[in-house]
Design a protein around this motif. Structure first.
Motif, PDB file in Angstrom:
ATOM      1  N   ALA A  21      43.718  22.177  32.649  1.00 40.50           N
ATOM      2  CA  ALA A  21      44.162  22.136  31.255  1.00 40.50           C
ATOM      3  C   ALA A  21      45.497  21.423  31.103  1.00 40.50           C
ATOM      4  O   ALA A  21      45.803  20.899  30.028  1.00 40.50           O
ATOM      5  CB  ALA A  21      44.264  23.565  30.709  1.00 40.50           C
ATOM      6  N   LEU A  43      33.652  25.006  33.183  1.00 39.67           N
ATOM      7  CA  LEU A  43      34.186  25.640  31.977  1.00 39.67           C
ATOM      8  C   LEU A  43      35.143  24.725  31.226  1.00 39.67           C
ATOM      9  O   LEU A  43      35.159  24.714  29.983  1.00 39.67           O
ATOM     10  CB  LEU A  43      34.906  26.945  32.346  1.00 39.67           C
ATOM     11  CG  LEU A  43      34.027  28.122  32.762  1.00 39.67           C
ATOM     12  CD1 LEU A  43      34.899  29.285  33.227  1.00 39.67           C
ATOM     13  CD2 LEU A  43      33.129  28.567  31.614  1.00 39.67           C
ATOM     14  N   ARG A  44      35.924  23.929  31.939  1.00 39.61           N
ATOM     15  CA  ARG A  44      36.945  23.108  31.287  1.00 39.61           C
ATOM     16  C   ARG A  44      36.429  21.727  30.915  1.00 39.61           C
ATOM     17  O   ARG A  44      36.802  21.180  29.857  1.00 39.61           O
ATOM     18  CB  ARG A  44      38.151  22.986  32.217  1.00 39.61           C
ATOM     19  CG  ARG A  44      39.266  22.092  31.720  1.00 39.61           C
ATOM     20  CD  ARG A  44      39.803  22.497  30.373  1.00 39.61           C
ATOM     21  NE  ARG A  44      40.287  23.888  30.353  1.00 39.61           N
ATOM     22  CZ  ARG A  44      40.815  24.462  29.284  1.00 39.61           C
ATOM     23  NH1 ARG A  44      40.893  23.790  28.145  1.00 39.61           N
ATOM     24  NH2 ARG A  44      41.238  25.712  29.340  1.00 39.61           N
ATOM     25  N   GLU A  45      35.570  21.141  31.744  1.00 42.23           N
ATOM     26  CA  GLU A  45      35.215  19.733  31.549  1.00 42.23           C
ATOM     27  C   GLU A  45      33.827  19.520  30.958  1.00 42.23           C
ATOM     28  O   GLU A  45      33.586  18.495  30.324  1.00 42.23           O
ATOM     29  CB  GLU A  45      35.296  18.997  32.893  1.00 42.23           C
ATOM     30  CG  GLU A  45      36.654  19.081  33.571  1.00 42.23           C
ATOM     31  CD  GLU A  45      37.738  18.360  32.786  1.00 42.23           C
ATOM     32  OE1 GLU A  45      37.397  17.406  32.056  1.00 42.23           O
ATOM     33  OE2 GLU A  45      38.915  18.750  32.898  1.00 42.23           O
ATOM     34  N   ARG A  62      35.314  33.341  29.670  1.00 40.10           N
ATOM     35  CA  ARG A  62      36.696  33.374  30.159  1.00 40.10           C
ATOM     36  C   ARG A  62      37.257  34.802  30.111  1.00 40.10           C
ATOM     37  O   ARG A  62      37.965  35.229  31.020  1.00 40.10           O
ATOM     38  CB  ARG A  62      37.563  32.436  29.325  1.00 40.10           C
ATOM     39  CG  ARG A  62      37.326  30.959  29.602  1.00 40.10           C
ATOM     40  CD  ARG A  62      38.462  30.108  29.076  1.00 40.10           C
ATOM     41  NE  ARG A  62      38.254  28.707  29.387  1.00 40.10           N
ATOM     42  CZ  ARG A  62      37.682  27.828  28.542  1.00 40.10           C
ATOM     43  NH1 ARG A  62      37.287  28.240  27.358  1.00 40.10           N
ATOM     44  NH2 ARG A  62      37.533  26.578  28.904  1.00 40.10           N
ATOM     45  N   GLU A  90      41.400  26.316  36.440  1.00 39.34           N
ATOM     46  CA  GLU A  90      41.226  25.925  35.043  1.00 39.34           C
ATOM     47  C   GLU A  90      42.573  25.661  34.377  1.00 39.34           C
ATOM     48  O   GLU A  90      42.694  24.728  33.557  1.00 39.34           O
ATOM     49  CB  GLU A  90      40.464  27.021  34.293  1.00 39.34           C
ATOM     50  CG  GLU A  90      39.974  26.559  32.940  1.00 39.34           C
ATOM     51  CD  GLU A  90      39.065  27.566  32.277  1.00 39.34           C
ATOM     52  OE1 GLU A  90      38.621  27.298  31.149  1.00 39.34           O
ATOM     53  OE2 GLU A  90      38.813  28.634  32.878  1.00 39.34           O
ATOM     54  N   THR A 138      31.822  30.320  25.642  1.00 33.11           N
ATOM     55  CA  THR A 138      32.804  29.961  26.664  1.00 33.11           C
ATOM     56  C   THR A 138      33.984  30.917  26.643  1.00 33.11           C
ATOM     57  O   THR A 138      34.503  31.315  27.697  1.00 33.11           O
ATOM     58  CB  THR A 138      33.292  28.519  26.446  1.00 33.11           C
ATOM     59  OG1 THR A 138      32.163  27.650  26.354  1.00 33.11           O
ATOM     60  CG2 THR A 138      34.171  28.066  27.597  1.00 33.11           C
ATOM     61  N   ARG A 139      34.416  31.281  25.427  1.00 38.38           N
ATOM     62  CA  ARG A 139      35.529  32.237  25.327  1.00 38.38           C
ATOM     63  C   ARG A 139      35.143  33.591  25.916  1.00 38.38           C
ATOM     64  O   ARG A 139      35.952  34.247  26.579  1.00 38.38           O
ATOM     65  CB  ARG A 139      35.952  32.376  23.865  1.00 38.38           C
ATOM     66  CG  ARG A 139      36.665  31.153  23.305  1.00 38.38           C
ATOM     67  CD  ARG A 139      37.358  31.478  21.994  1.00 38.38           C
ATOM     68  NE  ARG A 139      36.409  31.855  20.953  1.00 38.38           N
ATOM     69  CZ  ARG A 139      35.810  30.982  20.120  1.00 38.38           C
ATOM     70  NH1 ARG A 139      36.078  29.685  20.215  1.00 38.38           N
ATOM     71  NH2 ARG A 139      34.962  31.414  19.199  1.00 38.38           N
ATOM     72  N   ARG A 187      30.566  23.409  26.394  1.00 37.87           N
ATOM     73  CA  ARG A 187      30.982  23.278  25.003  1.00 37.87           C
ATOM     74  C   ARG A 187      31.941  24.424  24.676  1.00 37.87           C
ATOM     75  O   ARG A 187      31.642  25.590  24.912  1.00 37.87           O
ATOM     76  CB  ARG A 187      29.756  23.328  24.081  1.00 37.87           C
ATOM     77  CG  ARG A 187      30.092  23.197  22.597  1.00 37.87           C
ATOM     78  CD  ARG A 187      28.839  23.174  21.765  1.00 37.87           C
ATOM     79  NE  ARG A 187      28.018  21.993  22.073  1.00 37.87           N
ATOM     80  CZ  ARG A 187      26.829  21.759  21.520  1.00 37.87           C
ATOM     81  NH1 ARG A 187      26.327  22.615  20.644  1.00 37.87           N
ATOM     82  NH2 ARG A 187      26.143  20.686  21.863  1.00 37.87           N
ATOM     83  N   GLN A 188      33.090  24.075  24.132  1.00 33.18           N
ATOM     84  CA  GLN A 188      34.126  25.072  23.863  1.00 33.18           C
ATOM     85  C   GLN A 188      33.777  25.842  22.600  1.00 33.18           C
ATOM     86  O   GLN A 188      34.077  25.430  21.494  1.00 33.18           O
ATOM     87  CB  GLN A 188      35.492  24.388  23.728  1.00 33.18           C
ATOM     88  CG  GLN A 188      35.901  23.572  24.945  1.00 33.18           C
ATOM     89  CD  GLN A 188      35.943  24.396  26.219  1.00 33.18           C
ATOM     90  OE1 GLN A 188      36.511  25.484  26.251  1.00 33.18           O
ATOM     91  NE2 GLN A 188      35.333  23.873  27.277  1.00 33.18           N
TER      92      GLN A 188
END
Length: 558
Positions: A422, A335-337, A349, A418, A345-346, A340-341
């Motif tokens: 971050a 999710l972090r690395e 989360r 995560e 992804t949101r 794609r944000q």
């Protein structure tokens, strides 16, 4: 504006009041927590102290006097009118309150109950005889009374005061016999039963595959004959031990004159609390605490120890940690690395955060429906057809309890990992890549080690939460009584299909399901103290590991 008002305004603007308020709130929280633990510990651990046993004539107005003996467990002031309304012959004259005491009288087979409420003002000629003894028994609770004689095969060996040293020696002998019997039944005969069951399953497996020919049957019969021969030897030894165990008995008398004979095989220990010194009581107290943490429960979990529950709790959380760590870390790293944000992804989360707020019983229902019935039933069909219709993994057990807890604590590990990822500056990643490292090398050798304090904190906090869960475990593998440990010397050594005990469920069962509430209450406090200590140690370990890893990787932050 006066100088005083100006100084006060300056003081508020400096933020000092809020600092003191936060410090006060933390101090109050710590005091309340320590007070709660202290109350639980005192009420639980005081149960193991050998209290003096009193004897007195209980004289209810208008009724014949009777002699009572026992331990004073609780004392309270009760309005005289309340006692009168309960049917007791209480005079209206006198003080407004009277003292009521809860007396642990034991001798359940004589009186029908272990506890009795008495009015203290009606207890006359109270005394503490040195000869008044307490027998802790394997069933029927404690016995309070006097030792008359020690018998062997029904014949009196010694009587009177001289019988006490003989009784102590005979109980030590009985303990040795019981330990040998326990070893034979649990270890040797358990191994034979396990071998015979494996033979039965092998025979059934060959039969299902059509390979059970005469040669295979002869080989199975020969191996079964070896097991049977070994069992007959152990059975002969067991019969000898049981005959030796039935040899010794004692003749005893209650305070009110009721005589009976007790076999010593039913007695755990005997002591005279009224003649014990403080040192003797301290030794007895430590021995009882050790029994509590190292022995098996008895008397519907109201006596004995909680070792199977401790073992089950620790083993289950360890298996859960092994399962949840890779999944939680891999999910957080993706999710972090890698992911794609964007909006997807949101949403993921948000879903992970919401999973942390789902009631734990929902996870239990999911574990029962999916892990036990669907996954476990499929495993039985594929890998254990010879055992059907008896389920192997298609029933609640250690594996499914651990997996359910892993699903329950997975959001905690993901979120903590995560957040740790971050906090790592982007320039550290770019510097590693600029020096020629690949993205995977950067993750494994730089990023993940720096995020390890957050990862370890999340993991151990998850373990601490899992150790205290009860509701989902009631559905997926935890039972009231399972004295056999899931780890033994029989292949495959760790029996993931076996049901286990758990400290949290033990507290629930003893506190709310026990038929003897008064006897169970102290053990509820003692078990709760033990569970709180385990969880506190896990949290302290989390703080220590986090601080250690922070110091180790501090240089990389600058």
């Amino acid at each position: 504006m006066t100088v005083k008002q100006q100084n006060l305004k300056t003081w508020f603007k400096s933020g000092s009041p809020w600092v003191w308020m936060n410090a006060g709130a933390v101090a109050i929280a710590i005091i309340m927590t320590l007070s709660l633990i202290s109350v639980i510990a005192v009420r639980g651990l005081a149960h193991f102290w050998p209290a003096d046993v009193i004897e007195a004539e209980y004289v209810i107005p208008g009724q014949p006097a009777r002699v009572m003996a026992g331990e004073v467990v609780q004392s309270e002031q009760v309005p005289r009118a309340r006692l009168a309304s309960s049917g007791l012959p209480v005079d209206e004259e006198g003080s407004e309150f009277m003292t009521r005491q809860l007396l642990k009288v034991g001798n359940r087979e004589v009186y029908g109950a272990d506890f009795s409420w008495v009015v203290a003002e009606w207890m006359e000629n109270e005394r503490r005889p040195d000869a008044l003894m307490v027998l802790e028994r394997r069933e029927w609770g404690n016995y309070y009374g006097y030792l008359l004689a020690v018998e062997e095969n029904g014949q009196t060996v010694v009587e009177g005061e001289a019988a006490w040293p003989t009784l102590v020696e005979r109980i030590a002998r009985v303990d040795q016999l019981m330990a040998e019997i326990h070893g034979l039944e649990r270890t040797d005969i358990g191994r034979i039963n396990h071998g015979l069951e494996r033979l039965r399953l092998r025979s059934r497996s060959l039969e299902l595959r059509g390979e059970l020919d005469a040669a295979a049957q002869a080989e199975i019969d020969a191996e079964r004959a070896q097991w049977d021969a070994e069992y007959r030897v152990l059975e002969t030894r067991l019969n000898e031990l049981h005959r030796a165990l039935a040899r010794d008995s004692i003749r005893v008398r209650t305070a009110d004159g009721h005589e009976q004979t007790l076999n010593l095989s039913k007695v755990v220990r005997a002591f005279r609390p009224n003649e014990m010194s403080v040192f003797d009581k301290s030794v007895h107290y430590l021995g009882k605490i050790w029994e509590f943490v190292s022995d098996e429960p008895r008397e519907a979990n109201t006596e004995g120890g909680v070792f199977p529950a401790i073992f089950g709790t620790v083993l289950m959380t360890m298996i859960m940690a092994v399962i949840v760590t890779p999944f939680g870390v891999i999910a957080a790293v993706y999710l972090r690395e890698y992911a794609r944000q964007g909006w997807l992804t949101r949403v993921i989360r948000i879903a992970v955060n919401n999973l942390a707020g789902v009631p734990s019983i929902v996870y239990g229902v999911f574990g029962l429906g999916f892990f036990v019935y669907v996954l476990g039933g499929s495993i039985d069909q594929l890998l254990f057809p010879e055992a059907l219709p008896a389920p192997t993994f298609g029933t609640p057990g250690l594996m499914w309890a651990s997996l359910t807890l892993a699903i329950l604590t997975l959001p905690v590990v993901i979120v903590a990992t995560e957040e740790g990822l971050a906090r790592i500056p982007r320039m550290i990643r770019e510097g590693s890549l600029a020096l020629g490292a690949t993205k995977s090398e950067t993750l494994l050798k730089v990023v993940i080690p720096m995020a390890s304090p957050a990862m370890m904190t999340g993991l151990i906090l998850a373990v601490a939460r899992a150790a205290g869960e009860v509701a989902p475990l009631m559905l997926v593998g935890v039972v009231k009584l399972a004295p056999s440990l899931p780890l033994d010397g029989n292949y495959p050594y760790l029996h993931l299909d076996q049901k286990i005990m758990h400290l949290g469920f033990h507290i629930f069962d003893v506190g709310f399901q026990s038929p003897n509430v008064e006897a169970a209450r102290p053990l509820v406090y003692a078990t709760a103290t033990l569970l709180v200590l385990i969880i506190a140690l896990l949290n302290l370990s989390a703080v220590y590991i986090r601080n250690h890893l922070r110091e180790k990787y501090k240089a990389l932050d600058h």
